[in-house]
Structures are given as C-alpha cells and as structure tokens.
Design a protein around this motif. Structure first.
Motif, short mmCIF file in Angstrom:
data_model
loop_
_atom_site.label_atom_id
_atom_site.label_comp_id
_atom_site.label_asym_id
_atom_site.label_seq_id
_atom_site.Cartn_x
_atom_site.Cartn_y
_atom_site.Cartn_z
N TYR A 192 31.75 97.70 38.12
CA TYR A 192 30.75 96.80 38.71
C TYR A 192 29.45 97.54 38.98
O TYR A 192 28.36 97.06 38.62
CB TYR A 192 31.30 96.21 40.02
CG TYR A 192 30.22 95.56 40.86
CD1 TYR A 192 29.76 94.27 40.57
CD2 TYR A 192 29.63 96.25 41.92
CE1 TYR A 192 28.75 93.69 41.33
CE2 TYR A 192 28.61 95.66 42.68
CZ TYR A 192 28.18 94.39 42.37
OH TYR A 192 27.18 93.83 43.11
N LEU A 196 25.73 97.10 37.37
CA LEU A 196 24.60 96.81 38.26
C LEU A 196 23.46 97.80 38.04
O LEU A 196 22.28 97.40 37.91
CB LEU A 196 25.07 96.84 39.71
CG LEU A 196 24.01 96.64 40.79
CD1 LEU A 196 23.36 95.26 40.65
CD2 LEU A 196 24.61 96.81 42.18
N ASP A 213 17.54 88.50 39.33
CA ASP A 213 18.76 87.77 39.68
C ASP A 213 19.37 87.08 38.46
O ASP A 213 20.60 87.06 38.30
CB ASP A 213 18.46 86.72 40.76
CG ASP A 213 18.14 87.36 42.11
OD1 ASP A 213 18.57 88.51 42.32
OD2 ASP A 213 17.47 86.71 42.93
N GLU A 214 18.53 86.55 37.60
CA GLU A 214 19.02 85.89 36.40
C GLU A 214 19.63 86.89 35.42
O GLU A 214 20.63 86.61 34.76
CB GLU A 214 17.90 85.10 35.72
CG GLU A 214 17.42 83.89 36.51
CD GLU A 214 18.54 82.90 36.77
OE1 GLU A 214 19.37 82.67 35.84
OE2 GLU A 214 18.62 82.36 37.90
N ILE A 216 21.03 89.68 36.28
CA ILE A 216 22.30 90.06 36.88
C ILE A 216 23.38 89.04 36.52
O ILE A 216 24.51 89.39 36.14
CB ILE A 216 22.16 90.17 38.42
CG1 ILE A 216 21.42 91.46 38.80
CG2 ILE A 216 23.52 90.15 39.10
CD1 ILE A 216 22.18 92.73 38.55
N LYS A 217 23.05 87.76 36.66
CA LYS A 217 24.02 86.71 36.33
C LYS A 217 24.42 86.77 34.87
O LYS A 217 25.58 86.59 34.51
CB LYS A 217 23.42 85.34 36.66
CG LYS A 217 23.26 85.06 38.14
CD LYS A 217 22.63 83.69 38.37
CE LYS A 217 22.40 83.44 39.86
NZ LYS A 217 21.73 82.12 40.10
N ILE A 221 27.95 89.64 36.58
CA ILE A 221 28.28 90.12 37.92
C ILE A 221 27.45 89.39 38.95
O ILE A 221 26.48 88.70 38.60
CB ILE A 221 28.07 91.65 38.07
CG1 ILE A 221 26.59 92.02 37.87
CG2 ILE A 221 28.96 92.42 37.12
CD1 ILE A 221 26.28 93.47 38.17
N SER A 222 27.81 89.54 40.20
CA SER A 222 27.04 88.92 41.27
C SER A 222 26.45 90.00 42.15
O SER A 222 27.05 91.06 42.35
CB SER A 222 27.94 88.00 42.11
OG SER A 222 29.00 88.73 42.71
N PHE A 223 25.27 89.74 42.67
CA PHE A 223 24.60 90.68 43.56
C PHE A 223 23.61 89.92 44.40
O PHE A 223 22.81 89.14 43.88
CB PHE A 223 23.88 91.78 42.78
CG PHE A 223 23.08 92.72 43.64
CD1 PHE A 223 23.72 93.70 44.39
CD2 PHE A 223 21.70 92.60 43.73
CE1 PHE A 223 22.99 94.55 45.21
CE2 PHE A 223 20.97 93.46 44.54
CZ PHE A 223 21.62 94.43 45.28
N SER A 224 23.66 90.12 45.70
CA SER A 224 22.72 89.46 46.60
C SER A 224 21.78 90.50 47.19
O SER A 224 22.20 91.35 47.98
CB SER A 224 23.47 88.74 47.74
OG SER A 224 24.30 87.72 47.22
#
Length: 233
Positions: A192, A196, A213-214, A216-217, A221-224
């Motif tokens: 992961y 990232l 963010d796009e 990353i998607k 994977i997800s990331f905030s």
C-alpha cells in the motif's frame, strides 16, 4: 530479595498513587529503588529485573504502571530498569536489546550520551542478533511502516521524509519479509505504501499535474489527505 518482595514494593507505590497520593507514592518508590540498589546483590537484582521486564514487555502484565511516568514507567523504577538494560546491552544479550528499545522508543535515548547509541540502532542490532525473536522482527518491520506513514502524513502538500529515506525504509521492510514468514497483511501494508509513494513521486516529478485524489483512486488505493490551513498576516 525475592521477586514477590520486589513486586510488593511496587504495589505499595501503586496503592498510594491510586489513592491520589502521588507525592507520597513517588517518595515511597524512590526510597524502595534506592534500597534495592544498595542492598540487593547485582546477580540477584538482574534476575529480578529480567523477570520484571519479561512480564512488562512480553507478557503484558503490570499494565497498571504504564501510565504513571516517563517512558511508561514511574521515574524511580525507570532508573532501575535503565541501569539493568544498559548492562545487558553492553553484554549483547537478547531480548534485553529489544527491551531497551521498547523502554524509550525511537526518539528517546535512555542511554548515557557518551555511548553514542541511537535507539533505532539498538533495535536494528537486536534484529541482527543470532537470538532475534519474532517480537523483534515485528517491531523492526513496524518501524519501517511507521516511518512511511509519518512521511505521507501531509500528502500531497509535501513529504515528511526524504526520498532516500523512503527507499531505505522499503528496502529494509522487503528484507525483513524475505527473511521471515510474516502474516500476509504485513506485505499488503508495505505494498500500500509503495503504491502511495510511487503515485506521489510521479505526480511531483510531473509538475503536480492532475488531481492527486483521482490519481490515487485510479491506482486502486484509498488515501485521505489531512486538511491544510494557511494563516496570513
């Protein structure tokens, strides 16, 4: 002194502390620790402190002490444990090397500065020791992941660790995985962070083009990212 007598001395401290009598508790523990130093032969003291550290660090006993002072131990007890672990580390003993790291953590060096011993180096040495155990392996791996997590904390605003540090963390984590049979989630967590960071560095090297963010998607994977606040005079 028996181990039971040693624990009784600590229990007296804990009883006073739990009553809210913190000054009396600390005074009682300081007197107990000083008496222990003066009256208990070192061989006997080492056996007692070995058992204490084993129960505290490896068996999750004595948990009532974990919120009572610096480094998760009351100050006077911390001094006794530090003196013991310092001797044992100088003798290259395990799991005392790992305990010495757990005693203070990565950013607090409980050792005499003249030893020039960084806490992280102590953990690395414990990992490389012939008697390295599973707890040490997991702790060493977790340190690499914690580094990566810290570095990514302010993505995409910036990276909190140098790219070279990222590469070294990944190299070390991959080495640990190759040398030990760890649960699959360990490798998944590393993958992961690799994904990232690869997204971040490619985005950075490309002049920050595109919505982070796009991207990353799209990488699966997800990331905030945390909110950033700017103050102007």
């Amino acid at each position: 002194m028996t181990y039971e007598e040693f624990c009784a001395g600590i229990s007296e401290y804990a009883a006073l502390w739990n009553k809210g009598l913190k000054k009396q508790a600390n005074k009682a523990l300081a007197e107990f620790a000083e008496g222990f130093r003066k009256n208990v032969p070192q061989d006997e003291a080492d056996k007692i402190l070995y058992r204490f550290c084993r129960e505290f660090y490896d068996e999750d006993k004595l948990s009532e002490l974990k919120e009572h002072g610096c480094s998760r131990l009351p100050y006077s007890l911390m001094g006794l444990v530090w003196e013991y672990l310092k001797r044992e580390c100088q003798a290259e003993k395990m799991p005392q090397l790992r305990w010495a790291y757990q005693f203070g953590g990565r950013y607090f060096n409980p050792f005499d500065p003249t030893l020039e011993q960084d806490p992280y180096d102590i953990l690395k040495h414990a990992y490389e020791h012939p008697d390295c155990d599973e707890k040490t392996v997991r702790l060493y791996f977790e340190n690499q992941i914690n580094d990566l997590d810290f570095g990514a904390h302010h993505f995409p605003e910036g990276c909190c660790i140098a790219r070279e540090a990222y590469e070294e963390d990944v190299k070390t984590a991959e080495k640990i995985l190759a040398e030990h049979d760890l649960p699959r989630e360990f490798a998944e967590e590393l993958e992961y962070y690799k994904t990232l960071y690869q997204v971040y560095f490619e985005w950075l090297d490309g002049g920050k083009n595109g919505d982070f963010d796009e991207i990353i998607k799209a990488a699966g994977i997800s990331f905030s990212a945390p909110s950033a606040f700017y103050y102007m005079n």
